[in-house]
Design a protein around this motif. Structure first.
Motif, PDB file in Angstrom:
ATOM      1  N   MET A  78      -9.676   3.631  -7.003  1.00 63.13           N
ATOM      2  CA  MET A  78      -8.040   4.051  -6.754  1.00 63.13           C
ATOM      3  C   MET A  78      -7.297   3.238  -7.639  1.00 63.13           C
ATOM      4  O   MET A  78      -6.079   3.528  -8.089  1.00 63.13           O
ATOM      5  CB  MET A  78      -7.708   4.102  -5.566  1.00 63.13           C
ATOM      6  CG  MET A  78      -8.460   5.421  -4.676  1.00 63.13           C
ATOM      7  SD  MET A  78      -8.238   7.003  -5.617  1.00 63.13           S
ATOM      8  CE  MET A  78      -9.437   7.955  -4.418  1.00 63.13           C
TER       9      MET A  78
ATOM     10  N   ALA B 118       0.803  -1.191   0.047  1.00 56.16           N
ATOM     11  CA  ALA B 118       0.061   0.068   0.068  1.00 56.16           C
ATOM     12  C   ALA B 118       0.976   1.326  -0.177  1.00 56.16           C
ATOM     13  O   ALA B 118       1.904   1.201   0.540  1.00 56.16           O
ATOM     14  CB  ALA B 118      -0.820   0.067   1.259  1.00 56.16           C
ATOM     15  N   CYS B 119       0.401   2.431  -0.379  1.00 58.73           N
ATOM     16  CA  CYS B 119       1.013   3.426  -0.745  1.00 58.73           C
ATOM     17  C   CYS B 119       1.441   4.117   1.088  1.00 58.73           C
ATOM     18  O   CYS B 119       0.654   3.878   1.677  1.00 58.73           O
ATOM     19  CB  CYS B 119       0.215   4.857  -1.295  1.00 58.73           C
ATOM     20  SG  CYS B 119      -0.475   4.246  -2.812  1.00 58.73           S
TER      21      CYS B 119
ATOM     22  N   ASN C  27     -12.588   5.015  -0.105  1.00 54.21           N
ATOM     23  CA  ASN C  27     -11.884   6.110  -0.580  1.00 54.21           C
ATOM     24  C   ASN C  27     -12.226   6.916  -1.466  1.00 54.21           C
ATOM     25  O   ASN C  27     -11.467   7.607  -2.257  1.00 54.21           O
ATOM     26  CB  ASN C  27     -10.243   5.369  -0.903  1.00 54.21           C
ATOM     27  CG  ASN C  27     -10.352   4.288  -1.999  1.00 54.21           C
ATOM     28  OD1 ASN C  27     -11.440   4.476  -2.711  1.00 54.21           O
ATOM     29  ND2 ASN C  27      -9.392   3.639  -1.975  1.00 54.21           N
TER      30      ASN C  27
ATOM     31  N   GLU D  48      -6.647   3.280   3.990  1.00 50.69           N
ATOM     32  CA  GLU D  48      -7.457   2.115   3.900  1.00 50.69           C
ATOM     33  C   GLU D  48      -6.936   0.669   4.406  1.00 50.69           C
ATOM     34  O   GLU D  48      -7.472   0.015   4.926  1.00 50.69           O
ATOM     35  CB  GLU D  48      -7.619   1.965   2.213  1.00 50.69           C
ATOM     36  CG  GLU D  48      -8.595   1.097   1.870  1.00 50.69           C
ATOM     37  CD  GLU D  48      -9.409   1.104   0.521  1.00 50.69           C
ATOM     38  OE1 GLU D  48      -9.919   2.318   0.151  1.00 50.69           O
ATOM     39  OE2 GLU D  48      -8.974   0.108  -0.302  1.00 50.69           O
TER      40      GLU D  48
ATOM     41  N   MET E 188      -6.923  -3.055  -1.995  1.00 49.41           N
ATOM     42  CA  MET E 188      -6.435  -4.046  -0.671  1.00 49.41           C
ATOM     43  C   MET E 188      -6.123  -5.227  -1.254  1.00 49.41           C
ATOM     44  O   MET E 188      -4.943  -5.952  -0.659  1.00 49.41           O
ATOM     45  CB  MET E 188      -7.378  -4.025   0.273  1.00 49.41           C
ATOM     46  CG  MET E 188      -7.610  -2.691   1.178  1.00 49.41           C
ATOM     47  SD  MET E 188      -5.955  -2.164   1.651  1.00 49.41           S
ATOM     48  CE  MET E 188      -5.429  -0.783   0.577  1.00 49.41           C
TER      49      MET E 188
ATOM     50  N   ILE F 299      -2.742  -4.909  -3.374  1.00 52.56           N
ATOM     51  CA  ILE F 299      -1.347  -4.430  -2.484  1.00 52.56           C
ATOM     52  C   ILE F 299      -0.916  -5.699  -1.648  1.00 52.56           C
ATOM     53  O   ILE F 299       0.053  -5.732  -1.225  1.00 52.56           O
ATOM     54  CB  ILE F 299      -1.490  -3.331  -1.671  1.00 52.56           C
ATOM     55  CG1 ILE F 299      -2.739  -3.352  -0.785  1.00 52.56           C
ATOM     56  CG2 ILE F 299      -1.519  -2.008  -2.846  1.00 52.56           C
ATOM     57  CD1 ILE F 299      -2.430  -3.581   0.692  1.00 52.56           C
TER      58      ILE F 299
ATOM     59  N   CYS G 164      -1.592   5.286   3.776  1.00 48.89           N
ATOM     60  CA  CYS G 164      -2.717   4.755   3.008  1.00 48.89           C
ATOM     61  C   CYS G 164      -3.642   4.331   4.507  1.00 48.89           C
ATOM     62  O   CYS G 164      -3.474   3.524   5.221  1.00 48.89           O
ATOM     63  CB  CYS G 164      -2.591   3.403   2.324  1.00 48.89           C
ATOM     64  SG  CYS G 164      -4.359   2.685   1.909  1.00 48.89           S
TER      65      CYS G 164
HETATM   66  S1  SF4 Z   1      -5.996   3.046  -1.366  1.00 50.62           S
HETATM   67 FE1  SF4 Z   1      -4.701   2.677  -2.619  1.00 50.62          FE
HETATM   68  S2  SF4 Z   1      -4.080   4.154  -3.898  1.00 50.62           S
HETATM   69 FE2  SF4 Z   1      -4.856   5.116  -2.149  1.00 50.62          FE
HETATM   70  S3  SF4 Z   1      -3.184   5.081  -0.731  1.00 50.62           S
HETATM   71 FE3  SF4 Z   1      -4.202   3.075  -0.396  1.00 50.62          FE
HETATM   72  S4  SF4 Z   1      -3.157   1.915  -1.746  1.00 50.62           S
HETATM   73 FE4  SF4 Z   1      -2.476   3.992  -2.267  1.00 50.62          FE
END
Ligand code: SF4
Ligand SMILES: Cc1ncc(C[n+]2csc(CCOP(=O)(O)OP(=O)(O)O)c2C)c(N)n1
Ligand SMILES: [Mg+2]
Lengths: 313, 391
Positions: free
Chosen positions: A143, A24-25, A139, A30, A54, A57, A28
């Motif tokens: 995404m 994940a970024c 989100n 989420e 989810m 990643i 994040c």
């Molecule tokens: S929801 Fe997806 S795009 Fe957004 S921060 Fe998390 S992993 Fe990255």
């Protein structure tokens, strides 16, 4: 960190069923929501994941971030897959082929997988009354595929398929009220949550999982990448979503509405909008328009709380 | 002892599901499959079948619920037809790639538009490349028998692949036939309980359905291909054991008066039985004709087909689906491909007929065969001809 002893009003288990090392970024929320939910759910859980951030990643072959049984098949069918999981397990337990015990059957799907393409399968599962918990990780856009608008994208946000431009402010529709859609199925438990309020979130996951029958939790999950904000602001922005009344935290238990995090005086929505690149283009009048709408929606919710908690005559 | 009764073929499918002691049935009604699922629902409601009937809101969800049920180790069954199959299409690939041994009966139906509830093989052919094991049945007894075999084959540890039994909508689903219904104890002796090796189980967590970057995706597809081919011996063995148990033996390619035949007609499904009447009448006239019926569609029975056509000069292939703008019906195209490298091979003539439930009578089959012979000598202006279509 090992040598630190923390004193918390509420201790949280160190057990991680959604483990670090996933992709994940940074920042994040989420992924944070999933992590918190998995702490509460524990080992006796089966997760049904929709295609989306989810899923992608956490499981590039041959790796996995999941310490609990997990299945992903496609994008829009989690409501149906969990129906089969639940029906199958019940029969196998009845026939003595699986030990009798409570297993949490939990869907995790994005706002797109929930309020758009997966809505039919979800509605079917809620209507049939399967015993499961559905967690929508909202989100506010698709995404995983690059910040395209969904029906959960808020008014005025710029996304790649509803971009702001000379002739458009971006999203021109109001966010679909998915918790109300779920509640309209007359299910025992519906709640909103946000990882910026971790204990509230975990309480609700515990409650939803324990509930007999379908439960639905809608988690606002700040996405720094898609919302255009610095990764270290995710928690703060989530708090502001709640404190401005844009995303109130409440639950509906057997038809009764209740605010779980009180926000006596709402902050102006501008504070929230100004922190995010996706709203950068909005003019004063757009912001005022959004403020009006938030006030209206918040008042509606307050009415529902009052109405469903009337003392009996 | 089995019990021979007159029964609608759809009901016999429900009986097969009961005999197989399925755990979960998830289905959505569509003509001509409806009697199958109505009957199963009734068996469950009456307590005659201890299963969960999930009345899903679409076929996409029917197949998806079967994925979930199968993934926890439950024996899952569904049935659909035509548009229903198209709606579940996306999910079909997942069932085979994830090795979830779901069994389905498909009441073959034409595809819209125009809407037609009647039978042909357009739906069947649309799932050709989904990785399922696919069997075609020619009569009610074959349907029941092959559904029992389908569970046995699908759930074999060496296979673990979803399996479909195709049967013609209306021409089979809605007819009453004399069918031998085996005793439950006999079926239990043939079909062991389902024991999925790695189900979703909190005691032994597994990750199912991870995603594959390019460095690993082709390997997963190769594995799938190897696996489907490896199912063939298990299919043959299951049919043999079925025969040993119940006295009815099945093979990938069925032949009728094919010995010494110079002209062969190849069909699939229930029209194969009608075709035999045409063969009889042509044989009476001294014509050396015979018929083949392709029962195993996937994995394709390469060797059996090569053997079956060995002595023939002409092979007429009846397709009940069209590959629009293509070289012919899908079955004919494949047969041509399979025989291309043979040093001696029959002249192959493709005919498309029986679309949208249009009957092909025994005398029609006589015309098809005669026209096929003619084309084999004179050629045709078209890649393939459509039989009996008004122009
Ligand atoms: S929801 Fe997806 S795009 Fe957004 S921060 Fe998390 S992993 Fe990255
Ligand atoms: C049938 C189908 N249509 C489109 C896609 C492409 N797709 C994959 S994930 C996704 C968006 C996911 O968005 P959301 O559900 O909000 O989850 P997020 O990635 O934002 O967490 C899309 C459009 C797909 N996989 N399947
Ligand atoms: Mg999303």
């Amino acid at each position: 960190m090992e040598n630190y002893v923390t004193f918390g009003r509420r201790q949280v288990t160190k057990e991680e069923n959604f483990t670090p090392g996933h992709r994940a970024c940074v920042g994040c929320a989420e992924a944070l929501a999933v992590r918190l939910a998995c702490k509460v759910l524990g080992k006796n859980t089966i997760v049904v994941n929709a295609t989306g951030c989810m899923e992608v990643i956490s499981t590039p072959l041959p790796t996995t971030a999941w310490e609990i049984p997990w299945i992903h098949t496609i994008f829009e069918n989690t409501g149906a897959v969990v129906s089969g999981v639940e029906a199958g397990l019940k029969v196998l337990m009845r026939k003595g082929k699986r030990s009798q015990r409570k297993v949490n059957m939990v869907v995790m799907a994005g706002d797109g997988g929930t309020s758009d393409i997966g809505l039919q399968a979800l509605s079917g599962a809620l209507e049939r009354g399967h015993d499961f918990l559905y967690i929508c990780l909202d989100n506010e856009a698709y995404m995983n595929t690059g910040i395209q608008r969904s029906s959960a994208t808020p008014y005025g946000a710029s996304t790649t398929t509803a971009p702001a431009g000379k002739k458009s402010i971006g999203q021109i529709t109001w966010k679909k009220n998915m918790p109300e859609v779920a509640a309209a199925h007359d299910i025992p438990y519906v709640a909103t949550a946000c990882p910026s309020y971790p204990f509230d979130l975990m309480d609700k996951v515990a409650k939803g999982a324990a509930m007999l029958g379908p439960a639905y939790i809608h988690i606002l999950s700040v996405c720094p990448t898609g919302w255009r904000l610095a990764p270290d602001l995710a928690i703060e922005v989530g708090r502001l979503a709640v404190r401005t009344g844009i995303f109130p935290l409440y639950e509906i238990e057997n038809g009764k509405y209740r605010f779980t995090v009180k926000t006596p005086k709402l902050k102006p929505v501008e504070e929230y909008l100004k922190m995010q690149g996706r709203f950068r283009h909005l003019a004063e009048k757009d912001i005022a328009h959004i403020q009006d709408r938030v006030n209206q929606e918040y008042a509606k919710l307050q009415d529902k709380v009052a109405l469903t908690n009337k003392p009996e005559d | 002892m089995s019990n021979r009764v007159g029964i609608e073929v759809s009901r016999a499918i429900a009986v097969a599901a009961k005999l197989a002691r399925v755990d979960v049935v998830a289905a959505y009604p569509i003509t001509p499959q409806t009697h199958i699922v109505e009957d199963i629902a009734e068996l469950v409601a009456n307590g005659e079948l201890d299963a969960s009937y999930v009345p899903v809101e679409s076929e996409h969800s029917a197949m998806s619920a079967c994925l979930g049920a199968s993934a926890v180790g439950a024996r899952a069954f569904t049935a659909t037809a035509g548009q229903g199959l198209e709606l579940m299409h996306e999910v079909l690939y997942v069932a085979s790639a994830m090795q979830l041994p779901i069994v389905m009966s498909l009441a073959n139906r034409a595809l819209s538009s125009p809407l037609s509830i009647w039978g042909d093989h357009s739906d069947a052919m649309s799932m050709r490349d989904t990785g399922w094991i696919q069997l075609f049945a020619a009569n009610g007894q074959e349907v029941l028998d092959n559904i029992l075999c389908a569970f046995r084959i699908a759930e074999d540890r060496k296979v673990l692949l979803p399996t479909v039994v195709h049967l013609d909508g209306f021409h089979l689903t809605h007819v009453i036939e004399p069918i031998s219904i085996p005793e439950p104890s006999e079926v239990d002796g043939f079909l062991p309980p389902f024991n999925y090796p790695l189900p979703l189980d909190p005691d032994k967590p597994v990750t199912m359905g991870a995603f594959a970057p390019p460095y690993i995706y082709p390997e997963t597809k190769k594995a799938q291909q190897v696996n489907l081919l490896a199912a063939k011996p298990v299919i043959l063995q299951s049919w043999k054991e079925f025969g040993d148990h119940f006295g009815r033996y099945y093979s990938p390619v069925e032949s009728y008066r094919a010995e010494g035949a110079k002209v062969l007609l190849l069909t699939m499904g229930s029209y194969s039985e009608t075709a035999t009447l045409a063969i009889d009448s042509l044989r009476k006239d001294g014509k050396m004709v015979g018929a083949l019926s392709l029962r195993l569609w996937r994995p394709f029975p390469f060797e059996e087909i090569r053997q079956a056509v060995k002595g023939a000069d002409v092979l007429i292939v009846l397709d009940r689906a069209v590959s629009f703008g293509g070289p012919g019906g899908p079955v004919c195209s494949e047969i041509k491909a399979v025989l291309y490298d043979e040093a001696r091979r029959p002249k192959i003539v493709g005919v498309v007929g029986g679309l949208g439930g249009r009957d092909i009578s025994p005398s029609d089959f006589v015309s098809i065969i005669n026209r096929g012979i003619e084309i084999s000598q004179t050629g045709s202006e078209q890649e393939f001809e459509m039989f009996g279509v008004r122009e």
